[in-house]
Design an enzyme around this catalytic site. Structure first.
Site, mmCIF file in Angstrom:
data_model
loop_
_atom_site.group_PDB
_atom_site.id
_atom_site.type_symbol
_atom_site.label_atom_id
_atom_site.label_comp_id
_atom_site.label_asym_id
_atom_site.label_seq_id
_atom_site.Cartn_x
_atom_site.Cartn_y
_atom_site.Cartn_z
ATOM 1 C CG HIS A 46 -84.619 -56.007 -50.071
ATOM 2 N ND1 HIS A 46 -85.954 -56.260 -50.267
ATOM 3 C CD2 HIS A 46 -83.981 -57.192 -50.251
ATOM 4 C CE1 HIS A 46 -86.120 -57.534 -50.559
ATOM 5 N NE2 HIS A 46 -84.933 -58.123 -50.552
ATOM 6 C CD GLU A 48 -87.021 -51.246 -50.767
ATOM 7 O OE1 GLU A 48 -85.922 -51.779 -51.008
ATOM 8 O OE2 GLU A 48 -88.089 -51.659 -51.253
ATOM 9 C CB CYS A 76 -90.597 -57.009 -50.633
ATOM 10 S SG CYS A 76 -89.357 -56.869 -49.320
ATOM 11 C CB CYS A 79 -88.863 -53.156 -47.732
ATOM 12 S SG CYS A 79 -87.311 -53.947 -48.229
#
Length: 145
Positions: A46, A48, A76, A79
């Protein structure tokens, strides 16, 4: 947030879910990246996570309490958990994620007293632009089914 949006546009062009993120310390850009799950076959890739990982590497310290993460979509659970574990100072995101968001939408992981996190979050930065990119991506996926 402009740089995070630029990263999200790169993700869109690469067929990734268009999420971009930028890790900053003050006015200094530490790392900018976008989702890379499809191309790397890595479920943790991801935007992040990539920013936190590469940013900590670049700074030579996993503690990011003096850093801010700008991201186009609400983080999410994975993260948000990484933000807690890195002691991130602040997260600023654009679009809320009503399905998996853990900075206020579904859950507020950063505020969970059991985790003793000092991280803060702020929602709605250039929200419509962030939503528009996500809608464009998912609309194109629906049209090809």
């Amino acid at each position: 947030m402009e740089l995070a949006l630029a990263e999200a546009r790169l993700a869109l062009a690469e067929g990734e879910v268009p999420v971009g993120a930028v890790l900053m310390r003050g006015e200094e850009v530490i790392w900018a990246d976008h989702n890379r799950r499809e191309q790397s076959h890595d479920p943790t890739a991801h935007a992040e996570m990539l920013c936190l990982r590469k940013g900590a590497e670049k700074l030579g310290d996993w503690r990011l309490e003096d850093c801010q993460l700008y991201v186009t979509l609400e983080p999410c659970p994975m993260c948000a958990g990484a933000m807690v574990m890195s002691r991130l100072g602040k997260c600023v995101y654009g679009a809320a994620d009503p399905e998996k968001g853990c900075c206020g939408s579904v859950y507020d992981l950063l505020a969970d007293p059991a985790l003793k996190s000092d991280a803060r979050w702020q929602a709605g930065e250039r929200e419509q632009e962030c939503k528009d990119l996500l809608n464009l991506f998912f609309r194109s996926k629906r049209d090809t089914i």
